[in-house]
Motif scaffolding. Structure first.
Motif, short mmCIF file in Angstrom:
data_model
loop_
_atom_site.label_atom_id
_atom_site.label_comp_id
_atom_site.label_asym_id
_atom_site.label_seq_id
_atom_site.Cartn_x
_atom_site.Cartn_y
_atom_site.Cartn_z
N GLY A 196 -10.48 -2.27 -6.30
CA GLY A 196 -9.29 -2.40 -7.13
C GLY A 196 -8.04 -2.55 -6.28
N SER A 197 -6.97 -3.05 -6.90
CA SER A 197 -5.73 -3.25 -6.15
C SER A 197 -5.11 -1.93 -5.71
N ALA A 198 -5.45 -0.83 -6.39
CA ALA A 198 -4.91 0.48 -5.99
C ALA A 198 -5.43 0.86 -4.60
N ILE A 199 -6.71 0.62 -4.35
CA ILE A 199 -7.25 0.96 -3.04
C ILE A 199 -6.76 -0.03 -1.99
N LEU A 200 -6.55 -1.30 -2.37
CA LEU A 200 -5.94 -2.25 -1.44
C LEU A 200 -4.57 -1.75 -0.99
N LEU A 201 -3.79 -1.24 -1.93
CA LEU A 201 -2.48 -0.69 -1.57
C LEU A 201 -2.63 0.47 -0.60
N GLU A 202 -3.65 1.31 -0.78
CA GLU A 202 -3.86 2.42 0.14
C GLU A 202 -4.19 1.91 1.55
N PHE A 203 -4.95 0.83 1.63
CA PHE A 203 -5.23 0.24 2.94
C PHE A 203 -3.93 -0.22 3.61
N ILE A 204 -3.08 -0.88 2.84
CA ILE A 204 -1.81 -1.39 3.38
C ILE A 204 -0.90 -0.24 3.78
N LEU A 205 -0.88 0.81 2.97
CA LEU A 205 -0.06 1.97 3.31
C LEU A 205 -0.54 2.58 4.62
N TYR A 206 -1.84 2.71 4.78
CA TYR A 206 -2.38 3.34 5.98
C TYR A 206 -2.20 2.47 7.21
N TYR A 207 -2.57 1.19 7.11
CA TYR A 207 -2.62 0.34 8.30
C TYR A 207 -1.27 -0.29 8.66
N MET A 208 -0.34 -0.38 7.71
CA MET A 208 0.86 -1.16 7.99
C MET A 208 2.17 -0.43 7.72
N THR A 209 2.16 0.61 6.90
CA THR A 209 3.40 1.18 6.39
C THR A 209 3.75 2.48 7.11
N LYS A 210 4.99 2.59 7.54
CA LYS A 210 5.45 3.82 8.17
C LYS A 210 5.37 4.96 7.16
N PRO A 211 4.91 6.15 7.58
CA PRO A 211 4.71 7.27 6.63
C PRO A 211 5.95 7.59 5.79
N GLU A 212 7.12 7.50 6.39
CA GLU A 212 8.34 7.87 5.66
C GLU A 212 8.71 6.87 4.57
N TYR A 213 8.05 5.69 4.56
CA TYR A 213 8.35 4.68 3.55
C TYR A 213 7.19 4.46 2.58
N LYS A 247 8.18 4.92 -1.05
CA LYS A 247 9.02 3.82 -1.51
C LYS A 247 8.18 2.59 -1.88
N VAL A 248 7.17 2.30 -1.07
CA VAL A 248 6.31 1.16 -1.37
C VAL A 248 5.55 1.40 -2.67
N ARG A 249 5.02 2.60 -2.84
CA ARG A 249 4.32 2.93 -4.09
C ARG A 249 5.25 2.76 -5.29
N GLU A 250 6.49 3.24 -5.15
CA GLU A 250 7.43 3.14 -6.26
C GLU A 250 7.77 1.69 -6.59
N GLU A 251 7.86 0.86 -5.58
CA GLU A 251 8.17 -0.55 -5.82
C GLU A 251 7.00 -1.27 -6.48
N ILE A 252 5.78 -0.87 -6.14
CA ILE A 252 4.61 -1.59 -6.65
C ILE A 252 4.16 -1.08 -8.01
N TYR A 253 4.08 0.24 -8.20
CA TYR A 253 3.55 0.71 -9.49
C TYR A 253 4.06 2.06 -9.93
N LEU A 254 4.54 2.89 -9.04
CA LEU A 254 4.80 4.28 -9.37
C LEU A 254 6.15 4.45 -10.04
N ASP A 255 6.15 5.06 -11.22
CA ASP A 255 7.42 5.40 -11.86
C ASP A 255 7.30 6.77 -12.53
N SER A 256 8.40 7.28 -12.99
CA SER A 256 8.44 8.66 -13.45
C SER A 256 7.70 8.87 -14.78
N MET A 257 7.32 7.79 -15.45
CA MET A 257 6.63 7.91 -16.73
C MET A 257 5.12 7.62 -16.62
N LEU A 258 4.63 7.43 -15.40
CA LEU A 258 3.21 7.07 -15.22
C LEU A 258 2.32 8.29 -15.41
#
Length: 296
Positions: A262-279, A282-293
């Motif tokens: 699923g695309s959720a696990i693809l995002l986890e791969f990108i977060l782990y391999y490419m994204t700085k921990p402090e951001y 922010k990437v999750r929020e831009e892609i899918y995460l919001d306060s009503m989820l």
């Protein structure tokens, strides 16, 4: 050196990349500066020449190639079917794909198993580069090295069980090292003896031949793909190893699997391999995460 990532889901995750790639371009500060997306690979669900995975990817080829051109990423068609015959080479859908992708702004590649198909493509669609598929299951290092040394291939994906054969890998020439592509996050058991059979099962399905669903016999097979299990594998390649071992040794190509997930696990791969921990949030929020989820 820069780590070049080859990501899954050219067709399978088109909608995800349509949302993610603008973020990737507009916020380079979110991502490590020692890596970049070099290619995205995949095939449509009905692709006769397809292999590795079956039944995923519904988006239009014209839309896919337009997105890759916009972001300057090499598209790779996964044509790794291992059971092709002469009559299969006339498939119109696959030939149409080749016509569309052959002249992309960034050179397109083809991940391939069959020499029969490669000979056909070289004669009829000469603008592609070729990647030797890991579906060949070359578990002996000498067999893999012969594959690397074949001039037809720009890259060769090493069997994941050879990922840490560094005592042999380090003696390759730099030209050879540039062609080696490591599959980083394979979840398959390192002792699996059925891997080739599994890939052949997928090839039969893509050809429309009778094939029962393959049943993984490994102890962890019942869980399906889990990134946490992949991380525990002796073959896993993490970001520390990429930075501290593989890049200093002269290796720079790293493949991430996941076309059938699923695309959720693809995002986890990108977060782990490419994204700085402090951001990462922010990437999750831009892609899918919001306060009503709600998760449940």
């Amino acid at each position: 050196m820069i780590a070049h990532y080859h990501l899954p889901g050219l067709f399978e995750f088109y909608e995800f990349y349509k949302a993610f790639l603008p973020l990737y371009r507009e916020h380079p500060e979110y991502f490590y500066d020692w890596c970049r997306i070099e290619s995205i690979y995949g095939a449509p669900a009905d692709c006769l020449w397809g292999g590795g995975r079956a039944g995923f990817g519904e988006d239009r080829a014209e839309d896919v190639i337009s997105l890759m051109n916009e972001y300057g990423i090499s598209p790779r068609l996964t044509f790794s079917n291992s059971l092709l015959t002469e009559k299969d080479l006339t498939d119109r859908n696959c030939q149409r794909l080749c016509s569309i992708f052959e002249n992309s702004k960034v050179q397109s590649g083809i991940i391939i198993y069959s020499d029969l198909l490669m000979d056909f493509l070289q004669k009829n669609y000469p603008n592609f580069y070729f990647v030797s598929s890991t579906t060949k299951v070359l578990t002996r290092f000498d067999d893999f090295k012969r594959e690397v040394d074949r001039p037809d291939f720009s890259y060769a994906v090493i069997d994941f069980r050879l990922n840490h054969a560094l005592s042999k890998l380090e003696h390759l020439t730099q030209k050879e090292k540039d062609k080696v592509e490591f599959l980083c996050n394979e979840c398959c058991s390192i002792g699996c003896k059925d891997r080739k059979q599994c890939y052949e099962n997928v090839s039969r399905k893509n050809l429309g031949l009778a094939a029962e669903d393959f049943r993984c016999a490994s102890p962890t097979g019942k869980y399906g793909y889990r990134f946490s299990l992949a991380m525990e594998s002796p073959a896993f390649i993490g970001i520390d190893q990429i930075q501290k071992t593989y890049l200093p040794l002269g290796f720079s190509n790293f493949k991430i699997e996941g076309r059938s997930l699923g695309s959720a696990i693809l995002l986890e791969f990108i977060l782990y391999y490419m994204t700085k921990p402090e951001y990462q949030l922010k990437v999750r929020e831009e892609i899918y995460l919001d306060s009503m989820l709600d998760l449940f």
